[in-house]
Each structure stands twice: as C-alpha cells, then as structure tokens.
Design an enzyme around this catalytic site. Structure first.
Site, PDB file in Angstrom:
ATOM      1  N   CYS A  39      -0.408   4.136   2.093  1.00 44.72           N
ATOM      2  CA  CYS A  39      -0.260   3.956   3.546  1.00 44.72           C
ATOM      3  C   CYS A  39       1.182   4.218   3.964  1.00 44.72           C
ATOM      4  CB  CYS A  39      -0.593   2.530   3.965  1.00 44.72           C
ATOM      5  SG  CYS A  39      -2.101   1.875   3.283  1.00 44.72           S
ATOM      6  N   ASP A  40       2.130   3.717   3.185  1.00 48.65           N
ATOM      7  CA  ASP A  40       3.522   3.668   3.645  1.00 48.65           C
ATOM      8  C   ASP A  40       4.491   4.548   2.860  1.00 48.65           C
ATOM      9  OD1 ASP A  40       2.729   1.769   5.514  1.00 48.65           O
ATOM     10  OD2 ASP A  40       2.935   0.159   4.060  1.00 48.65           O
TER      11      ASP A  40
ATOM     12  N   CYS B 276       0.826  -1.202   0.000  1.00 46.22           N
ATOM     13  CA  CYS B 276       0.000   0.000   0.000  1.00 46.22           C
ATOM     14  C   CYS B 276       0.863   1.256   0.000  1.00 46.22           C
ATOM     15  CB  CYS B 276      -0.918  -0.008   1.215  1.00 46.22           C
ATOM     16  SG  CYS B 276      -1.909   1.484   1.336  1.00 46.22           S
TER      17      CYS B 276
END
Ligand code: NDP
Length: 311
Positions: A139-140, A136
């Site tokens: 997300c990261d 992701c």
C-alpha cells in the site's frame, strides 16, 4: 429495526469468504456476503502469489481477489459492503448487525473475517501513523522510492515485504528479534542474498523519532544479555510485519476461541461449537494461514451449510 431473513450469511471477502460464496451460490443457498474490514482480504496487500496451484507465473493478490469476486457474483452471490458490528448467536436464526444499523437473520453463518496486522504496541507507532509507520508495504511502499526503510519481523510476510520494498527503496533493514528467521527457506535465501537488505538479528525496536515523520528507529541489540547495546538507525519508513490478530471479537461471547482469539473448530471441519455457524480461513487457522487452505475451508463451510439446511 426489521431484520432481513436469509439462509446463508458469509462475512469476509478473502479466499475463504469468496470460495464459500461460490459453493453456496451454486448450491442455491442464495448467500449474502459482506466484504468486512478489508474488501478482498489480506491478499490485496500482498504482492505476487506464487504458491497458489494453477498459476505457474504467479498472480497479483488484487487480481486473484477480483477474479474470485467475479466468480462469486457470476453464480449469484449478493456481495455487499459492510462490517459485522454485533452478533446474537444464542439461538437460530442467528442475528448479525451490519455497520451498527442493518439487522440480518440467517439460518447459517460462515465467518471468514480473517486476521488483522499486529503492531508492537509502541506509542510512537500511533504518533507516526501515516507519517512513516505502516503495516502494508504494497500500500505504502511507493512513498519510499530511493529512501531507507525498516521492516520488523522474521516470517514470510516480513521477508516478502522487505523484498518488495527493496525494489523501490535504496536500503532496507530487516529487524528480527531472534538470531534466525522463521520464514520459509526460499524466502530466507532471497532476503539473505539481496544486496539492498541488511538483516539486524537480535534487535528489538524501542522507539521512533523525527521532526517531520519517522527519521530514526531506536533499537536494542542483545536485550538482557551480555553485550546489550543501543543502536539507532536512520530511516524514512517503518513497516510492521509481525503477524496478525484474528478478527473474532464480535463473536467472542458465543463461540469458543483459543488463547489467541482464533475460533475453535472441530478438527478437520469448519464446525464451531454452535450448529449452523462455521468458521473458515485465517480467523480459525493459527497454523497454515495460506490462500489455498483458506479457500479449502471456505468450500467446506459452504458444503456444511448446505448439509445443515437440508437436515
Ligand atoms: P508469522 O507469525 O509467521 O511471523 C511473525 C514474525 O514476527 C516472526 O518472525 C516473529 O518473531 C515476529 N514477531 C512477532 N511479534 C514480534 C514482536 N513483538 N517484536 C518483534 N518481532 C515479532 O507471521 P507472517 O505474517 O510472517 O506469516 C503468517 C503465515 O502466512 C505463515 O504461515 C506464513 O508462512 C504465511 N505466509 C506465506 C506467504 C507466502 O507463501 N507467499 C507470504 C506471507 C505469509 P519470532 O520468530 O521470534 O516469533
């Protein structure tokens, strides 16, 4: 365990689940919606959605899902946290166990559980989970500002993730196993023309290494062909974007699935092989897998639930 008895249970909170919830609430079915594995669904891990009709300037995935949730709540959907962990669809009313402890008995069931990111299956992906391996980018990606990352895959997701990461990282490798991308032309053009993205066609990843998290990816170029060679690239992050697996395991003893685990529905409908049980969105769609088609099938599932209950 005493079961809670309801008329319409929706599992999943992506565009299919929330659209089903909006329609089912407005039809007075008093639906209960469990958010499932990933509240808000896959769109919460995407960047801007530019192809949903009605948003000429795009909208972020998180924002769209929050608005869909608010719309479902406004019409009375009972939205709850929880994951379906077991099911008995042998007879109506259907029994669903949530989080291994709460039993729901429902007259109609709308399965909108979506799909989950796939991994390559390398032991190093587990070894470096949370230490450089991710599925992701939104997300990261933040952790890789001014660093070098690799994205695996050649579809729209991979291109989208590569472009997103290129906005943060200093360099992005796109590792593609074939000699071409599968992504839509517009995404291909963006990736090919991006100064920070280097596409490595016909490369496969065989391992990762590093003392403190991922530091290198080990690739094979032209595997099994003349000119096969090992290629190592120095990276700080390794992102998977190679597709998804439908979240249908809980229902596999009762519902007909295709060879990849997608729930089979009657063509042009959300009807499964069990009356009153409907499947909507990515869990039943190996072909289109778009927010708009998911929303459409969620709507159809709610309409079919209403018809079933009124029969
Ligand atoms: P896809 O199934 O479209 O693409 C998966 C990619 O990963 C392919 O390039 C595939 O290679 C590659 N791949 C699969 N397994 C491996 C493996 N073991 N090793 C290396 N590479 C592998 O998945 P996406 O998630 O990209 O897209 C799913 C759907 O969602 C599509 O319909 C897409 O159009 C849509 N989508 C739309 C977006 C938008 O419109 N904004 C954004 C994101 C997705 P190969 O080609 O060789 O099979």
């Amino acid at each position: 365990m005493t079961a809670e008895k309801i008329r319409c249970l929706i599992i999943g909170s992506g565009p299919a689940g929330y659209t089903a919830a909006i329609y089912a609430s407005r039809a007075n079915l008093s639906p209960v919606l469990y958010e499932g594995i990933q509240p808000g669904g896959q769109l919460t891990t995407t960047t801007d959605i530019e192809n949903f009709p009605g948003y000429p300037n795009g909208i972020s995935g998180t924002e769209m899902m929050e608005e869909l949730k608010q719309q479902a709540l406004k019409f009375g959907t009972d939205v709850r946290r929880g994951i379906a962990t077991a099911a008995d669809l042998s007879k109506s009313p259907y029994k669903i166990i949530i989080d291994g402890k709460t039993e729901i008995e429902t007259e109609t069931l709308i399965i909108a559980t979506g799909a989950t990111a796939k991994y390559l299956g390398l032991p190093d992906e587990t070894r470096y989970a949370g230490q450089g391996v991710s599925a992701c980018a939104t997300c990261d990606g933040f952790f890789y500002r001014k660093k070098t990352v690799a994205v695996v895959g050649g579809g729209d997701t991979a291109c989208e993730e590569a472009i997103y990461l290129a906005g943060l990282a200093s360099k992005v490798y796109l590792i593609v196993r074939k000699d071409h991308l599968r992504a839509s032309q517009i995404m291909q053009d963006r990736v090919i023309n991006h100064p920070k993205i280097e596409i490595l066609f016909k490369h496969n990843t065989i391992g990762l290494s590093g003392e403190n998290g991922v530091e290198e990816a080990h690739l094979v170029k032209n595997a099994g062909e003349p000119g096969e060679e090992n290629v190592d690239i120095a990276i700080d992050g390794f992102f998977l974007a190679i597709g998804h697996k439908p979240n249908s395991d809980v229902f596999k003893d009762y519902l007909e699935l295709d060879e990849h685990g997608y729930i089979k529905v009657q063509p042009g409908t959300p009807k499964t092989n069990i009356p009153g049980v409907f499947a909507a969105g990515d869990v039943a769609d190996p072909v289109y897998r778009q927010a708009i088609t998911s929303a459409g099938s969620g709507c159809m599932a709610a309409i079919e639930s209403e018809k079933y209950l009124n029969c």
